[in-house]
Design an enzyme around this catalytic site. Sequence first.
Site, PDB file in Angstrom:
ATOM      1  N   CYS A   1       0.815  -1.230   0.000  1.00 18.94           N
ATOM      2  CA  CYS A   1       0.000   0.000   0.000  1.00 18.94           C
ATOM      3  C   CYS A   1       0.844   1.274   0.000  1.00 18.94           C
ATOM      4  CB  CYS A   1      -0.930   0.009   1.211  1.00 18.94           C
ATOM      5  SG  CYS A   1      -0.152  -0.582   2.720  1.00 18.94           S
TER       6      CYS A   1
ATOM      7  N   HIS B   1      -2.986   6.086   4.959  1.00 16.00           N
ATOM      8  CA  HIS B   1      -1.535   6.230   5.141  1.00 16.00           C
ATOM      9  C   HIS B   1      -1.124   7.611   4.603  1.00 16.00           C
ATOM     10  CE1 HIS B   1      -1.355   2.135   6.251  1.00 16.00           C
ATOM     11  NE2 HIS B   1      -0.560   1.633   5.322  1.00 16.00           N
TER      12      HIS B   1
HETATM   13  P1  NAP Z   1      -6.957  -9.557   8.365  1.00 16.78           P
HETATM   14  O1  NAP Z   1      -8.005  -8.522   8.580  1.00 16.78           O
HETATM   15  O2  NAP Z   1      -6.249 -10.100   9.545  1.00 16.78           O
HETATM   16  O3  NAP Z   1      -7.596 -10.769   7.530  1.00 16.78           O
HETATM   17  C1  NAP Z   1      -6.880 -11.932   7.252  1.00 16.78           C
HETATM   18  C2  NAP Z   1      -7.670 -12.795   6.289  1.00 16.78           C
HETATM   19  O4  NAP Z   1      -6.900 -13.949   5.954  1.00 16.78           O
HETATM   20  C3  NAP Z   1      -8.969 -13.288   6.888  1.00 16.78           C
HETATM   21  O5  NAP Z   1      -9.952 -13.382   5.885  1.00 16.78           O
HETATM   22  C4  NAP Z   1      -8.587 -14.692   7.346  1.00 16.78           C
HETATM   23  O6  NAP Z   1      -9.648 -15.593   7.466  1.00 16.78           O
HETATM   24  C5  NAP Z   1      -7.678 -15.108   6.205  1.00 16.78           C
HETATM   25  N1  NAP Z   1      -6.873 -16.254   6.614  1.00 16.78           N
HETATM   26  C6  NAP Z   1      -5.988 -16.318   7.615  1.00 16.78           C
HETATM   27  N2  NAP Z   1      -5.499 -17.577   7.731  1.00 16.78           N
HETATM   28  C7  NAP Z   1      -6.120 -18.317   6.792  1.00 16.78           C
HETATM   29  C8  NAP Z   1      -6.057 -19.674   6.392  1.00 16.78           C
HETATM   30  N3  NAP Z   1      -5.270 -20.540   7.020  1.00 16.78           N
HETATM   31  N4  NAP Z   1      -6.824 -20.090   5.357  1.00 16.78           N
HETATM   32  C9  NAP Z   1      -7.638 -19.213   4.728  1.00 16.78           C
HETATM   33  N5  NAP Z   1      -7.747 -17.913   5.049  1.00 16.78           N
HETATM   34  C10 NAP Z   1      -6.983 -17.462   6.058  1.00 16.78           C
HETATM   35  O7  NAP Z   1      -5.809  -9.026   7.396  1.00 16.78           O
HETATM   36  P2  NAP Z   1      -5.904  -8.001   6.162  1.00 16.78           P
HETATM   37  O8  NAP Z   1      -5.545  -6.646   6.608  1.00 16.78           O
HETATM   38  O9  NAP Z   1      -7.175  -8.204   5.420  1.00 16.78           O
HETATM   39  O10 NAP Z   1      -4.652  -8.469   5.305  1.00 16.78           O
HETATM   40  C11 NAP Z   1      -4.570  -9.743   4.756  1.00 16.78           C
HETATM   41  C12 NAP Z   1      -3.318  -9.834   3.903  1.00 16.78           C
HETATM   42  O11 NAP Z   1      -3.450  -8.929   2.816  1.00 16.78           O
HETATM   43  C13 NAP Z   1      -2.025  -9.405   4.636  1.00 16.78           C
HETATM   44  O12 NAP Z   1      -1.455 -10.471   5.332  1.00 16.78           O
HETATM   45  C14 NAP Z   1      -1.192  -8.919   3.497  1.00 16.78           C
HETATM   46  O13 NAP Z   1      -0.473  -9.979   2.921  1.00 16.78           O
HETATM   47  C15 NAP Z   1      -2.192  -8.377   2.515  1.00 16.78           C
HETATM   48  N6  NAP Z   1      -2.273  -6.908   2.633  1.00 16.78           N
HETATM   49  C16 NAP Z   1      -1.770  -6.207   1.645  1.00 16.78           C
HETATM   50  C17 NAP Z   1      -1.794  -4.866   1.691  1.00 16.78           C
HETATM   51  C18 NAP Z   1      -1.161  -4.111   0.618  1.00 16.78           C
HETATM   52  O14 NAP Z   1      -0.415  -3.240   0.953  1.00 16.78           O
HETATM   53  N7  NAP Z   1      -1.431  -4.396  -0.645  1.00 16.78           N
HETATM   54  C19 NAP Z   1      -2.367  -4.177   2.735  1.00 16.78           C
HETATM   55  C20 NAP Z   1      -2.894  -4.905   3.763  1.00 16.78           C
HETATM   56  C21 NAP Z   1      -2.851  -6.289   3.697  1.00 16.78           C
HETATM   57  P3  NAP Z   1     -10.326 -15.895   8.900  1.00 16.78           P
HETATM   58  O15 NAP Z   1     -11.173 -14.694   9.221  1.00 16.78           O
HETATM   59  O16 NAP Z   1     -11.116 -17.105   8.645  1.00 16.78           O
HETATM   60  O17 NAP Z   1      -9.213 -16.070   9.873  1.00 16.78           O
HETATM   61  O1  3JN Z   2       1.381  -2.430   7.468  1.00 19.50           O
HETATM   62  C1  3JN Z   2       0.787  -1.904   6.527  1.00 19.50           C
HETATM   63  O2  3JN Z   2       0.340  -0.756   6.598  1.00 19.50           O
HETATM   64  C2  3JN Z   2       0.618  -2.644   5.259  1.00 19.50           C
HETATM   65  C3  3JN Z   2       0.779  -4.099   5.487  1.00 19.50           C
HETATM   66  C4  3JN Z   2       0.946  -4.946   4.542  1.00 19.50           C
HETATM   67  C5  3JN Z   2       1.201  -6.337   4.849  1.00 19.50           C
HETATM   68  C6  3JN Z   2       0.827  -6.866   6.081  1.00 19.50           C
HETATM   69  C7  3JN Z   2       1.117  -8.181   6.385  1.00 19.50           C
HETATM   70  C8  3JN Z   2       1.766  -8.976   5.486  1.00 19.50           C
HETATM   71  C9  3JN Z   2       1.831  -7.141   3.905  1.00 19.50           C
HETATM   72  C10 3JN Z   2       2.147  -6.592   2.561  1.00 19.50           C
HETATM   73  O3  3JN Z   2       1.221  -6.298   1.827  1.00 19.50           O
HETATM   74  O4  3JN Z   2       3.317  -6.457   2.222  1.00 19.50           O
HETATM   75  C11 3JN Z   2       2.125  -8.466   4.251  1.00 19.50           C
HETATM   76  C12 3JN Z   2       2.829  -9.368   3.297  1.00 19.50           C
HETATM   77  O5  3JN Z   2       2.176  -9.805   2.359  1.00 19.50           O
HETATM   78  O6  3JN Z   2       3.993  -9.662   3.512  1.00 19.50           O
END
Ligand code: NAP
Ligand code: 3JN
Length: 341
Positions: A133, A247
């Site tokens: 992000c 952010h």
């Molecule tokens: P979150 O609110 O903690 O949600 C995590 C999601 O992953 C929930 O739907 C969870 O399902 C699912 N999950 C966890 N363990 C699982 C498993 N074993 N099998 C299937 N599903 C599983 O986190 P979030 O903020 O949405 O972020 C999720 C991911 O998106 C991050 O880890 C990161 O890699 C990515 N992300 C990317 C950006 C970006 O900058 N592009 C920003 C934020 C996040 P349950 O509810 O069933 O546990």
């Molecule tokens: O911390 C933030 O503001 C963005 C977080 C992104 C994030 C959180 C957990 C795992 C990532 C990412 O998108 O890089 C990951 C990951 O995929 O490693």
Amino acid sequence: MKSAGYSVAVVGATGAVGNEMIATLAARGFPVAELRLLASARSVGKTYEFKGKEYAVAELTEDSFAGVDIALFSAGGSISEVFAPIAAASGAVVIDNTNAFRMEEDVPLVVPEVNPGAIADYKKRGIIANPNCSTIQMVVALKPIYDEVGIRRIVVSTYQAVSGSGKKAIDELEKQVLALFNQESELPVNVYPHQIAFNCLPHIDVFLENGYSKEEMKMVRETKKIFADDGIGVTATAVRVPVFYGHSESVNIETDEKITVDEVRELMARAPGVELVDDLAENRYPLAVEAAGQDATLVGRIREDESIANGINLWVVADNIRKGAALNAVQIAEILIREYL
Ligand code: NAP
Ligand code: 3JN
């Protein structure tokens, strides 16, 4: 483009990003013929509304992707590492929001306003990576300047909202603020190593051998890949602040050729995905609370860096869950169906 619409899977549908994916698909009228909401076994039984219909969450398994055209992944890197190749092998195009594949040479890393042409490379692995992000909003703002005068060096400091750490971090900030106002003796501190309420933590993701955090190095590497320019110097300091959504970034750039503040303002005023918010007389500058819930990347506080010959300072703010994750992914899907599927 399929006139009947597409089968779309949302992996991590119950999370902060997944919820926003569902809302963004609906808000933008993405042609969804079938929606598959996938998460862990813990979430089976939960339901979400999409365009007036209830959808039940199913457990993510190896068999989840039969018949799926597009799979939007945001369930963490370890889940993507295992299941994105499975989804791709069963014929879906994966748009992955995690760090798992971003730096792989045969996986395009795409911000539609910056390098939409890279999407064509999805055919190599069936996977397209969504950048971090903090990278996305910065490159959206810098792209017009990069094209106009070239950028030699970027110095960025981020002020990142807790929603970037998922739902549990949003809850934690709320609980800590309540506990402090209620003068409770113990604060719940589980998500971050320190209290986040009324604090700033210069620590996002894990620390690496070079002393930078992984989040900081993601910004460095991803920026070079998206601009296809290894020559840009990038240095980052990533800080978590007690803000729920949005952010903010202080971005200092050194350009190859001179550009004036007025010229940067003109570029920002017509840049795709950017809204210029820069009126000091009216105290107008980008704010996290105003960016939250918006698609645009807000740019303001445009100043000449008077310490060097060709320097500019900017303040760049975006909704980290929207443009930083869900919206960027859905924009990629829109290009995919318009031009490739
Ligand atoms: P979150 O609110 O903690 O949600 C995590 C999601 O992953 C929930 O739907 C969870 O399902 C699912 N999950 C966890 N363990 C699982 C498993 N074993 N099998 C299937 N599903 C599983 O986190 P979030 O903020 O949405 O972020 C999720 C991911 O998106 C991050 O880890 C990161 O890699 C990515 N992300 C990317 C950006 C970006 O900058 N592009 C920003 C934020 C996040 P349950 O509810 O069933 O546990
Ligand atoms: O911390 C933030 O503001 C963005 C977080 C992104 C994030 C959180 C957990 C795992 C990532 C990412 O998108 O890089 C990951 C990951 O995929 O490693």
